[in-house]
Design a protein around this motif. Structure first.
Motif, PDB file in Angstrom:
ATOM      1  N   PHE A  33       0.786  -1.137  -0.138  1.00 39.64           N
ATOM      2  CA  PHE A  33       0.018   0.189  -0.050  1.00 39.64           C
ATOM      3  C   PHE A  33       0.752   1.201   0.010  1.00 39.64           C
ATOM      4  CE2 PHE A  33      -2.510  -3.457   2.161  1.00 39.64           C
ATOM      5  CZ  PHE A  33      -3.660  -3.259   1.222  1.00 39.64           C
ATOM      6  N   VAL A  34       2.230   1.134  -0.203  1.00 41.56           N
ATOM      7  CA  VAL A  34       3.062   2.269  -0.335  1.00 41.56           C
ATOM      8  C   VAL A  34       2.856   2.939  -1.969  1.00 41.56           C
ATOM      9  CG1 VAL A  34       5.291   2.948  -0.560  1.00 41.56           C
ATOM     10  CG2 VAL A  34       4.622   1.279   1.003  1.00 41.56           C
ATOM     11  N   GLY A  35       2.635   4.385  -1.990  1.00 43.54           N
ATOM     12  CA  GLY A  35       2.624   5.053  -3.071  1.00 43.54           C
ATOM     13  C   GLY A  35       1.288   5.290  -3.587  1.00 43.54           C
ATOM     14  N   GLU A  36       0.972   6.037  -4.470  1.00 45.75           N
ATOM     15  CA  GLU A  36      -0.454   6.351  -4.985  1.00 45.75           C
ATOM     16  C   GLU A  36      -0.922   5.177  -5.588  1.00 45.75           C
ATOM     17  OE1 GLU A  36      -2.509   9.337  -8.479  1.00 45.75           O
ATOM     18  OE2 GLU A  36      -0.266   9.426  -8.192  1.00 45.75           O
ATOM     19  N   GLN A  37      -0.278   4.354  -6.461  1.00 51.35           N
ATOM     20  CA  GLN A  37      -0.859   3.099  -6.920  1.00 51.35           C
ATOM     21  C   GLN A  37      -1.259   2.117  -5.802  1.00 51.35           C
ATOM     22  OE1 GLN A  37      -2.121   2.441 -10.022  1.00 51.35           O
ATOM     23  NE2 GLN A  37      -1.411   4.900 -10.161  1.00 51.35           N
ATOM     24  N   GLY A  38      -0.373   2.052  -4.888  1.00 55.74           N
ATOM     25  CA  GLY A  38      -0.981   1.140  -3.542  1.00 55.74           C
ATOM     26  C   GLY A  38      -2.243   1.783  -2.850  1.00 55.74           C
ATOM     27  N   ARG A  39      -2.129   2.845  -2.772  1.00 54.80           N
ATOM     28  CA  ARG A  39      -3.239   3.487  -1.919  1.00 54.80           C
ATOM     29  C   ARG A  39      -4.539   3.276  -2.633  1.00 54.80           C
ATOM     30  NH1 ARG A  39       0.778   7.358  -0.621  1.00 54.80           N
ATOM     31  NH2 ARG A  39       0.067   8.628  -2.526  1.00 54.80           N
ATOM     32  N   LYS A  40      -4.588   3.184  -4.159  1.00 56.61           N
ATOM     33  CA  LYS A  40      -5.783   2.843  -4.616  1.00 56.61           C
ATOM     34  C   LYS A  40      -6.348   1.438  -4.160  1.00 56.61           C
ATOM     35  CE  LYS A  40      -4.725   5.805  -8.824  1.00 56.61           C
ATOM     36  NZ  LYS A  40      -4.441   5.649 -10.088  1.00 56.61           N
ATOM     37  N   LEU A  41      -5.811   0.626  -3.686  1.00 56.18           N
ATOM     38  CA  LEU A  41      -5.901  -0.797  -3.314  1.00 56.18           C
ATOM     39  C   LEU A  41      -6.796  -0.760  -1.908  1.00 56.18           C
ATOM     40  CD1 LEU A  41      -3.041  -2.880  -4.540  1.00 56.18           C
ATOM     41  CD2 LEU A  41      -5.263  -2.852  -5.583  1.00 56.18           C
ATOM     42  N   LEU A  42      -6.661   0.492  -1.260  1.00 56.37           N
ATOM     43  CA  LEU A  42      -7.068   0.363   0.258  1.00 56.37           C
ATOM     44  C   LEU A  42      -8.688   0.229   0.300  1.00 56.37           C
ATOM     45  CD1 LEU A  42      -4.869   3.207   2.008  1.00 56.37           C
ATOM     46  CD2 LEU A  42      -5.034   0.823   2.474  1.00 56.37           C
ATOM     47  N   LYS A  43      -9.298   0.748  -0.888  1.00 53.49           N
ATOM     48  CA  LYS A  43     -10.795   0.305  -0.732  1.00 53.49           C
ATOM     49  C   LYS A  43     -11.194  -0.826  -0.785  1.00 53.49           C
ATOM     50  CE  LYS A  43     -11.395   0.995  -5.947  1.00 53.49           C
ATOM     51  NZ  LYS A  43     -12.130   1.614  -6.846  1.00 53.49           N
ATOM     52  N   TYR A  44     -10.055  -1.744  -1.133  1.00 51.75           N
ATOM     53  CA  TYR A  44     -10.817  -3.302  -1.037  1.00 51.75           C
ATOM     54  C   TYR A  44     -10.189  -3.861   0.220  1.00 51.75           C
ATOM     55  CZ  TYR A  44     -11.450  -2.820  -6.104  1.00 51.75           C
ATOM     56  OH  TYR A  44     -11.752  -2.223  -6.974  1.00 51.75           O
ATOM     57  N   VAL A  45      -9.653  -3.179   1.099  1.00 52.39           N
ATOM     58  CA  VAL A  45      -9.193  -3.811   2.588  1.00 52.39           C
ATOM     59  C   VAL A  45     -10.424  -3.630   3.514  1.00 52.39           C
ATOM     60  CG1 VAL A  45      -7.806  -3.556   4.641  1.00 52.39           C
ATOM     61  CG2 VAL A  45      -6.954  -3.184   2.089  1.00 52.39           C
ATOM     62  N   PHE A  46     -11.267  -4.443   3.947  1.00 50.71           N
ATOM     63  CA  PHE A  46     -12.351  -4.520   4.479  1.00 50.71           C
ATOM     64  C   PHE A  46     -12.581  -4.853   6.081  1.00 50.71           C
ATOM     65  CE2 PHE A  46     -14.006  -6.030   0.025  1.00 50.71           C
ATOM     66  CZ  PHE A  46     -13.859  -4.821  -0.481  1.00 50.71           C
ATOM     67  N   TRP A  47     -11.310  -5.172   6.716  1.00 50.02           N
ATOM     68  CA  TRP A  47     -11.582  -5.342   8.013  1.00 50.02           C
ATOM     69  C   TRP A  47     -12.191  -4.782   8.988  1.00 50.02           C
ATOM     70  CZ3 TRP A  47     -10.333  -2.769  12.426  1.00 50.02           C
ATOM     71  CH2 TRP A  47      -9.729  -1.319  12.350  1.00 50.02           C
TER      72      TRP A  47
END
Length: 482
Positions: free
Chosen positions: A404-418
Motif C-alpha cells: 500500500f505504499v505510493g499512489e497506486q498502492g493506496r488505490k487498493l485500500l478500498k478493498y481492505v474491509f477488516w
C-alpha cells in the motif's frame, strides 16, 4: 497496482441463479461443520465450494449448525466485488447478526442487546456509537504514552526472558499488556490497579469472550472433545457470571466520566456501561489479541530487508520529531502503515460478516449477477474477498509489506474491509463500520515503532503462539541520533 477489479465496471453481466446446496437438513449441516473446523479448515471449506460450483457467490451451510444456529443456511459472498453489499445498511439488516446464524444469550451482556447487535435503524444505535466516538476523542492524547508505557515494559520482559530462557511468549505477554493499555488509554485506570480485577482481568476477559464465540471457534482440541463441548449446545452463561460482574465493577468505576457523557446522550447509565464493557473487551481487546501477534508473525516470516526498511523509516521520522513519537511523526511512516494494513488484509481479526436482505436484491460478482430474495441471510468470508486475485493479482495470498505504499498502492485500500467497511471510508453513527477503526491502525503502527526503535531485527517461532527467540538491539536507543 497488481489488479484493480475495475475492468468489468461497464460490462453487462449474465444473470445466474445462486448455485450450491444446503443438502439434507441437520445431517448436512453437521457434516459441513466437521469440514469447516477439522477436515478441511476455513479457507479450504469456502474455496472448495466456490471451485465446485464455479462461482464466488454460492449457497452453503456455516457453523455452528443444529441446536445453536437459528438456521445455518446462507448465501456466501466470496469475492471483493460482491462482499461490500454487507456494508450497505440500506440493503441489509444488521439486527442480531454480529455472530451470524446464532446470537449469544444477552445474559452475557447484562440482559442488553449491545451495539454490535443493533441495526442502525434502531434508536439506541446512534446514541451508543456517538458515546464511543466521544470517548475516543476525549482520550486521543492518552493513547501514545499509554501504549509506550505498557509495551515498553512488555519488551523489557521479552529481553529478560530471552536471557534466562532463550525465548519469550509474546502472545501471552501481549494479552496482559493490551488489557492494561486499553484500560489506561480509554479510562486512565489500569485494570490491575483496580480492586475489582487486580491481575486477573485478562483471564476473566478471555473466558467471557470464549463463551460468546465458542460455537464458531476452535481451540485446537481433538474433534471428539471439542464438538460436544463447544459446538453442540451453548455454554451456560452462569459459569462466567462472576467474571462478568468483576469486569462490570471495574468499568462502572473507571468509566465514570464516559458514563456521565452517556447520560447526556440519553442513555441509561447501566446500559451504557454494558456497552462500554463490550466495546472495550470484545472489540478492542479481542482485536488486539489477534492483530498484534499477527503483525509479529508476518514480520518474523518476512525478508529481513523489510525489518531494515522499517527501522530506517521509523527512526528517521522519530528523529525528525526531536526524538519523540508523535502523531505527526507516525503519519510520515508510509511503509509502517502499509505493513499494518497488509496484516489486516491477509489476516483480518474478524473473518465473518453477515446481513439479512431487506428486499429482493441483485448482487454482482466479477462474472455474474445473482438474485437474492428478501430475508435471505448473506454471509461474507472476508479472507476470500481481501485475497481476491482479480484485485490483488498473483500475490493476493501473500504478505507484501509495501503493498500500500505510493499512489497506486493506496488505490487498493478500498478493498481492505477488516473494519466492516472499506479502509477509505470513515465510520459514522449511521453505519456498522468499527468506531475504533483509526485507533486500531494507530496501535498497530505503535507496536512497530516500539519494536524497531529498540531492535534492528528479531526472530520468532510462529504457530498458535508467537514466541520471540532472539532480538538484535539497535546501536543507539536515542532516536534523535538515528
Amino acid at each position: 497496482m497488481e489488479g484493480s477489479g475495475e475492468g468489468s465496471r461497464d460490462v453487462v453481466l449474465p444473470s445466474r441463479p445462486v448455485p450450491g446446496s444446503y443438502g439434507v437438513p441437520f445431517i448436512s449441516a453437521v457434516r459441513d461443520r466437521l469440514d469447516f473446523f477439522y477436515l478441511q479448515g476455513e479457507d479450504k471449506y469456502f474455496e472448495s465450494r466456490a471451485e465446485r460450483y464455479g462461482s464466488t457467490v454460492v449457497r452453503l451451510n456455516v457453523p455452528p449448525g443444529p441446536f445453536i444456529a437459528r438456521d445455518p443456511r446462507v448465501v456466501a459472498l466470496l469475492d471483493a466485488k460482491s462482499f461490500p453489499v454487507l456494508f450497505d445498511v440500506t440493503k441489509v439488516e444488521k439486527r442480531n447478526v454480529f455472530t451470524g446464524t446464532f446470537m449469544p444469550s444477552t445474559s452475557l451482556t447484562g440482559g442488553y442487546r449491545v451495539l454490535s447487535y443493533l441495526d442502525p435503524s434502531e434508536p439506541n444505535h446512534a446514541k451508543v456509537k456517538q458515546l464511543l466516538f466521544s470517548l475516543l476523542a476525549s482520550r486521543k492524547d492518552a493513547v501514545v504514552p499509554a501504549f509506550r508505557s505498557n509495551f515498553g515494559k512488555l519488551f523489557d520482559t521479552v529481553e529478560e526472558q530471552i536471557v534466562s530462557n532463550g525465548k519469550s511468549d509474546f502472545t501471552g505477554l501481549n494479552d496482559t499488556a493490551s488489557f492494561e493499555f486499553i484500560g489506561e488509554a480509554y479510562f486512565g485506570v489500569r485494570p490491575s490497579e483496580s480492586s475489582a480485577l487486580g491481575t486477573g482481568g485478562p483471564a476473566k476477559a478471555a473466558k467471557w469472550l470464549l463463551w460468546q464465540i465458542c460455537p464458531i471457534a476452535t481451540l485446537g482440541l481433538p474433534m471428539i472433545v471439542e464438538e460436544p463441548l463447544l459446538h453442540t449446545v451453548p455454554l451456560p452463561p452462569f459459569l462466567v457470571s462472576s467474571d462478568y460482574k468483576a469486569l462490570f465493577k471495574y468499568f462502572s468505576a473507571a468509566a465514570s466520566k464516559a458514563l456521565d457523557t452517556a447520560e447526556s446522550l440519553g442513555l441509561p447509565r447501566e446500559e451504557a456501561c454494558h456497552n462500554l464493557l463490550f466495546a472495550t473487551v470484545f472489540n478492542s481487546y479481542g482485536g488486539f489479541k489477534r492483530l498484534l501477534p499477527g503483525i509479529l508473525s508476518r514480520l518474523a516470516r518476512a525478508d529481513k530487508k523489510l525489518h531494515e526498511k522499517l527501522a530506517r523509516e521509523i527512526r528517521k521520522a522519530v528523529a525528525d520529531a526531536g526524538g519523540k513519537v508523535t502523531l505527526a511523526a507516525l503519519e510520515k511512516m508510509e511503509l509502517t502503515k502499509s505493513v499494518v494494513w497488509e496484516t489486516l488484509r491477509v489476516d483480518p481479526p474478524v473473518k465473518f460478516q453477515y446481513g439479512r436482505a431487506k428486499a429482493d436484491l441483485q448482487i454482482e460478482s466479477h462474472d455474474a449477477s445473482y438474485s437474492i430474495k428478501k430475508g435471505e441471510m448473506l454471509f461474507g468470508y472476508q479472507p476470500c474477498a481481501t485475497r481476491d486475485t482479480r484485485v490483488f493479482g498473483p500475490t493476493a495470498g501473500q504478505f507484501v509489506g509495501d503493498r500500500f505504499v505510493g499512489e497506486q498502492g493506496r488505490k487498493l485500500l478500498k478493498y481492505v474491509f477488516w473494519s466492516n467497511g472499506p479502509e477509505t471510508e470513515s465510520p459514522s453513527v449511521d453505519t456498522k463500520q468499527c468506531a475504533g477503526k483509526n485507533l486500531v491502525v494507530l496501535v498497530g503502527r505503535l507496536l512497530l515503532v516500539e519494536l524497531f526503535l529498540r531492535y534492528d531485527t528479531f526472530t520468532a517461532d510462529v504457530g498458535a503462539k508467537v514466541v520471540i527467540t532472539g532480538v538484535t538491539k539497535a546501536a543507539t536507543s536515542d532516536p534523535s541520533k538515528a
